[in-house]
Design an enzyme around this catalytic site. Structure first.
Site, PDB file in Angstrom:
ATOM      1  N   TYR A 150       0.851  -1.190   0.000  1.00  8.94           N
ATOM      2  CA  TYR A 150       0.000   0.000   0.000  1.00  8.94           C
ATOM      3  C   TYR A 150       0.884   1.235   0.000  1.00  8.94           C
ATOM      4  CZ  TYR A 150      -3.515   3.392   1.647  1.00  8.94           C
ATOM      5  OH  TYR A 150      -4.360   4.470   1.781  1.00  8.94           O
ATOM      6  N   ASP A 245       9.270   2.870  -0.057  1.00 10.78           N
ATOM      7  CA  ASP A 245       8.210   3.548   0.685  1.00 10.78           C
ATOM      8  C   ASP A 245       8.398   3.183   2.156  1.00 10.78           C
ATOM      9  OD1 ASP A 245       5.989   4.485   1.942  1.00 10.78           O
ATOM     10  OD2 ASP A 245       4.523   3.514   0.608  1.00 10.78           O
ATOM     11  N   LYS A 273       4.126   8.930   8.979  1.00 15.42           N
ATOM     12  CA  LYS A 273       3.884   8.330  10.295  1.00 15.42           C
ATOM     13  C   LYS A 273       4.849   8.826  11.394  1.00 15.42           C
ATOM     14  CE  LYS A 273       0.959   4.804   8.474  1.00 15.42           C
ATOM     15  NZ  LYS A 273       1.027   4.150   7.173  1.00 15.42           N
TER      16      LYS A 273
HETATM   17  C1  PLP Z   1       0.340   4.577   5.842  1.00  8.55           C
HETATM   18  C2  PLP Z   1       1.093   4.357   4.616  1.00  8.55           C
HETATM   19  C3  PLP Z   1       0.967   5.208   3.499  1.00  8.55           C
HETATM   20  C4  PLP Z   1      -0.036   6.320   3.446  1.00  8.55           C
HETATM   21  O1  PLP Z   1       0.194   7.295   4.412  1.00  8.55           O
HETATM   22  P1  PLP Z   1      -1.027   8.245   4.863  1.00  8.55           P
HETATM   23  O2  PLP Z   1      -0.372   9.204   5.814  1.00  8.55           O
HETATM   24  O3  PLP Z   1      -2.048   7.357   5.483  1.00  8.55           O
HETATM   25  O4  PLP Z   1      -1.536   8.915   3.642  1.00  8.55           O
HETATM   26  C5  PLP Z   1       1.794   4.990   2.422  1.00  8.55           C
HETATM   27  N1  PLP Z   1       2.684   3.988   2.399  1.00  8.55           N
HETATM   28  C6  PLP Z   1       2.834   3.146   3.449  1.00  8.55           C
HETATM   29  C7  PLP Z   1       3.857   2.076   3.385  1.00  8.55           C
HETATM   30  C8  PLP Z   1       2.033   3.290   4.579  1.00  8.55           C
HETATM   31  O5  PLP Z   1       2.150   2.431   5.578  1.00  8.55           O
END
Ligand code: PLP
Length: 433
Positions: A150, A245, A273
């Site tokens: 994701y 990511d 995060k």
């Molecule tokens: C949470 C997450 C996102 C998206 O971040 P948001 O702040 O919720 O938009 C993208 N990539 C990874 C790996 C994530 O865990």
């Protein structure tokens, strides 16, 4: 700890019923609605350290940590104090601030691939921007992602995405035009041959490969030995970029993220995060040569009214300072190992097929014998059993992510005693499944 065996959640139910009339599904983000585990979500009132309290006064040991940011424990007094001070100076500048320099320097010092960084307000935004940058820099349109990974909810990334998309069983989303995802190629995680084939089938057309270097959005799935190294080699051979990511794994798997831990340096990295310390922040960064393409230094446009927000920068700076203390990651690893090994042991003793693992303060448990190396494997796990497990744990004051396809998180505030209590609850629940 309040015993919640006969969990009273009257107020939660009332508030959530009202919320459903006000907001789609009653929530501001889908996974919060507990759809995949069934039952009613718990409405929170406050959070502190390793604990959360709901509106009915029940207390839980929390393994969601606001989905990752709460690595120092919720509402850490030093973060709160720093925020109080920053608040006096105003909530938003819309102009350069010194705080951005401070956090940028901390990120650049910590993350091997990052020589320059741009702050945004969410992980989604960071991932959207990094895709644009990959394409701008290489002059190629196609990207490779992995099923179950994701990267936020941007159109071109909502292809075989994990997290809430997995939870809701949506392979994709209506409203995403076919043309937008036509350039998104997918491969199974941990499958270098599939990646090679995609490069061979699309010569000179692939801008790069983007992945969660440790997957958290299909449940917890670590990379096989050699997988990240292999991607580094393949991308280099084809003049394509490698993008980690690390929105979830940055400053969690290690201070410098997966790239520090596994010793593989990508070209670009996204963060979120943890670096916001509980306030909305995302970031992307990488080699100076690539980042120099971003406006106003270069032609690739990307902007944000609240980007670099002083409160968010403050919470991020203080959180990273706390993480720099000696022994932080050793402690996270120790308690999380105790939790993960304990859960597997309890599952074994109570006769349930299960697999899982952890790195630092990130863990996962699947109700399948495993091994789980990719999303297809993860989907073999027993979701109905997980739902019952989740409910049983909730009733015993343990708050787990409401989906098997989400990693769990510990924090510096979790104690050995919290873990012992959690394992005792797990033993009771698994014995009755
Ligand atoms: C949470 C997450 C996102 C998206 O971040 P948001 O702040 O919720 O938009 C993208 N990539 C990874 C790996 C994530 O865990």
């Amino acid at each position: 700890m309040i015993s919640t065996k006969n969990l009273k959640t009257t107020k939660s139910e009332e508030i959530f019923a009202a919320a459903q009339k006000l907001m789609p599904g009653g929530v501001s983000s889908p996974v919060r609605a507990f759809k995949s585990v069934g039952g009613q979500p718990i409405v929170f009132d406050r959070v502190k350290g390793a604990y959360v309290w709901d509106v009915d006064g029940n207390q839980y040991i929390d393994y969601v940590g606001s989905w990752g940011p709460a690595i120092c424990g919720h509402a850490h007094p030093e973060v709160i104090n720093a925020l109080h001070e920053a608040l006096e100076k105003g909530t938003s500048f819309g102009a350069p601030s010194y705080l951005e320099n401070v956090l940028a320097e901390m990120v650049i010092d910590a993350v091997p691939s990052i020589e320059m960084v741009r702050f945004v307000s969410s992980g989604t935004e960071a991932c959207m921007a990094v895709i644009r940058l990959m394409r701008a820099f290489t002059g190629r349109d196609k990207i490779i992602k992995f099923s179950g990974c994701y990267h936020g909810h941007a159109d071109m990334l909502l292809v075989q995405a994990g997290s809430g998309v997995a939870t809701l069983g949506l392979p994709d989303s209506p409203g995403v035009p076919k043309g937008v995802t036509a350039n998104t190629l997918t491969a199974p995680y941990n499958d270098l041959e599939a990646v090679k084939s995609l490069f061979e089938a699309n010569p000179g057309e692939i801008a790069g490969v983007m992945l969660e270097p440790v997957v958290g959005n299909a449940g917890f799935i670590p990379p096989d030995g050699g997988f990240l190294e292999g991607l580094r080699v393949i991308t280099q051979e084809h003049g394509a970029l490698l993008v980690f990511d690390e929105v979830m794994t940055g400053f969690r798997i290690a201070y410098g993220g997966c790239q520090e831990r596994f010793g593989v340096t990508p070209d670009l990295t996204t963060l979120g995060k943890v670096i916001g310390g509980g306030l909305p922040v995302g970031a992307y960064g990488g080699r100076r040569e690539i980042m120099s393409m971003v406006a106003p230094a270069g032609p690739m446009y990307q902007a944000g009214t609240l980007s670099g927000n002083p409160l968010a920068m403050t919470a991020g700076i203080k959180t990273l300072e706390l993480l720099q203390k000696a022994g932080t990651y050793e402690y996270l690893d120790k308690i999380t190992k105790k939790l993960s090994n304990g859960l597997l042991q309890v599952a074994k003793e109570t006769g349930h097929a299960a697999c899982g693992g952890q790195i630092s303060g990130m863990f996962g448990l699947f109700f399948t014998a495993g091994p789980v190396r990719n999303y297809e494997d993860a989907k073999k796990s027993d979701s109905s059993k997980f739902s019952r497990f989740h409910r049983g744990m909730l009733e015993r004051g343990i708050y787990l992510a409401p989906s098997q396809f989400e990693a769990g998180f510990t924090s510096l505030a979790h104690t050995e005693e919290d873990i012992d209590r959690t394992l005792a609850a797990a033993r009771e629940v698994m014995s009755s499944l």
